[in-house]
Design a protein around this motif. Structure first.
Motif, short mmCIF file in Angstrom:
data_model
loop_
_atom_site.label_atom_id
_atom_site.label_comp_id
_atom_site.label_asym_id
_atom_site.label_seq_id
_atom_site.Cartn_x
_atom_site.Cartn_y
_atom_site.Cartn_z
N ILE A 1 71.33 80.04 -14.47
CA ILE A 1 71.39 78.62 -14.76
C ILE A 1 72.32 78.33 -15.93
CG2 ILE A 1 69.99 76.71 -15.70
CD1 ILE A 1 67.73 77.63 -13.87
N THR A 2 72.41 79.24 -16.88
CA THR A 2 73.28 79.04 -18.04
C THR A 2 74.69 79.53 -17.80
OG1 THR A 2 72.48 81.12 -18.94
CG2 THR A 2 71.37 79.10 -19.68
N GLY A 3 74.99 79.95 -16.59
CA GLY A 3 76.34 80.42 -16.27
C GLY A 3 76.41 81.93 -16.25
N GLY A 4 77.48 82.45 -15.66
CA GLY A 4 77.63 83.88 -15.55
C GLY A 4 77.94 84.27 -14.11
N PRO A 5 78.05 85.56 -13.87
CA PRO A 5 78.43 86.01 -12.53
C PRO A 5 77.36 85.69 -11.49
CG PRO A 5 77.82 87.87 -13.90
CD PRO A 5 77.87 86.67 -14.81
N SER A 6 77.80 85.35 -10.31
CA SER A 6 76.90 85.04 -9.21
C SER A 6 76.70 86.28 -8.34
CB SER A 6 77.46 83.89 -8.38
OG SER A 6 78.73 84.24 -7.85
N THR A 7 75.73 86.19 -7.48
CA THR A 7 75.41 87.25 -6.53
C THR A 7 75.45 86.68 -5.13
OG1 THR A 7 73.99 88.36 -8.14
CG2 THR A 7 73.68 88.93 -5.82
N LEU A 8 76.07 87.40 -4.22
CA LEU A 8 76.10 87.00 -2.82
C LEU A 8 75.66 88.18 -1.97
CD1 LEU A 8 79.52 85.11 -2.69
CD2 LEU A 8 77.28 84.07 -2.43
N SER A 9 74.87 87.90 -0.95
CA SER A 9 74.46 88.98 -0.06
C SER A 9 75.62 89.39 0.84
CB SER A 9 73.27 88.52 0.79
OG SER A 9 73.70 87.54 1.73
N ALA A 10 75.51 90.57 1.39
CA ALA A 10 76.57 91.08 2.26
C ALA A 10 76.76 90.20 3.48
CB ALA A 10 76.24 92.51 2.67
N SER A 11 75.69 89.56 3.91
CA SER A 11 75.77 88.76 5.14
C SER A 11 76.61 87.49 4.98
CB SER A 11 74.36 88.39 5.60
OG SER A 11 73.69 87.64 4.61
N VAL A 12 76.82 87.05 3.73
CA VAL A 12 77.56 85.81 3.52
C VAL A 12 78.78 85.99 2.62
CG1 VAL A 12 75.45 84.48 3.83
CG2 VAL A 12 76.23 85.02 1.51
N LYS A 13 78.93 87.15 2.02
CA LYS A 13 80.05 87.37 1.10
C LYS A 13 81.37 87.16 1.83
CE LYS A 13 79.34 90.35 -2.04
NZ LYS A 13 79.09 91.62 -2.79
N GLY A 14 82.27 86.43 1.18
CA GLY A 14 83.56 86.14 1.78
C GLY A 14 83.58 84.85 2.56
N ARG A 15 82.37 84.30 2.85
CA ARG A 15 82.30 83.04 3.60
C ARG A 15 81.59 81.94 2.82
NH1 ARG A 15 79.31 82.82 8.07
NH2 ARG A 15 77.86 84.46 7.40
N PHE A 16 80.60 82.31 2.03
CA PHE A 16 79.83 81.35 1.26
C PHE A 16 80.18 81.47 -0.22
CE2 PHE A 16 75.84 81.00 4.21
CZ PHE A 16 76.67 80.77 5.29
#
Length: 122
Positions: A53-68
């Protein structure tokens, strides 16, 4: 108490794009991470993206990485999920959630939005 209200979603054709929003209100105490989950019929709830919430690196699952992409506007207390190149397997109810951990485990998140349907048709 944290209150999350979602908007966006709907039906789109394969390859299309949608943006989901989630606006947070109430006390932000004891919540330092928010995320997007989704649940398809007959499947468990899946964590797909998260961000501090205060900022910083995000996390994306393998199923959506590159698209979301997940992003936030702190001035508006709003979380976004930009979804591109949508596929039929992205069809699900999407939820935003707030909690204290970056682990995308739904059991670890205490506050939930109302959910919004995303349907990808071929």
């Amino acid at each position: 108490q944290v209150h999350l209200v979602q908007s966006g979603g709907g039906e789109v054709q394969v390859g299309g794009s949608l943006t989901l929003s989630c606006t947070r209100s109430g006390s932000a105490a004891a919540t330092n991470y928010w995320a997007w989950f989704r649940q398809a019929p007959g499947k468990p709830r899946e964590g797909i993206a998260g961000i501090p919430i205060t900022g910083g690196p995000s996390t994306l699952s393998a199923s959506v990485k590159g698209r979301f992409a997940i992003s936030q506007d702190n001035a508006k207390n709003t979380l976004y999920l930009q979804m591109n190149n949508l596929k039929p397997e992205d069809t699900a109810i999407y939820y935003c959630a707030a909690g204290q951990t970056r682990q995308l485990n739904p059991r670890l998140f205490q506050h939930w939005g109302q959910g919004t349907q995303v349907t990808v048709s071929s």
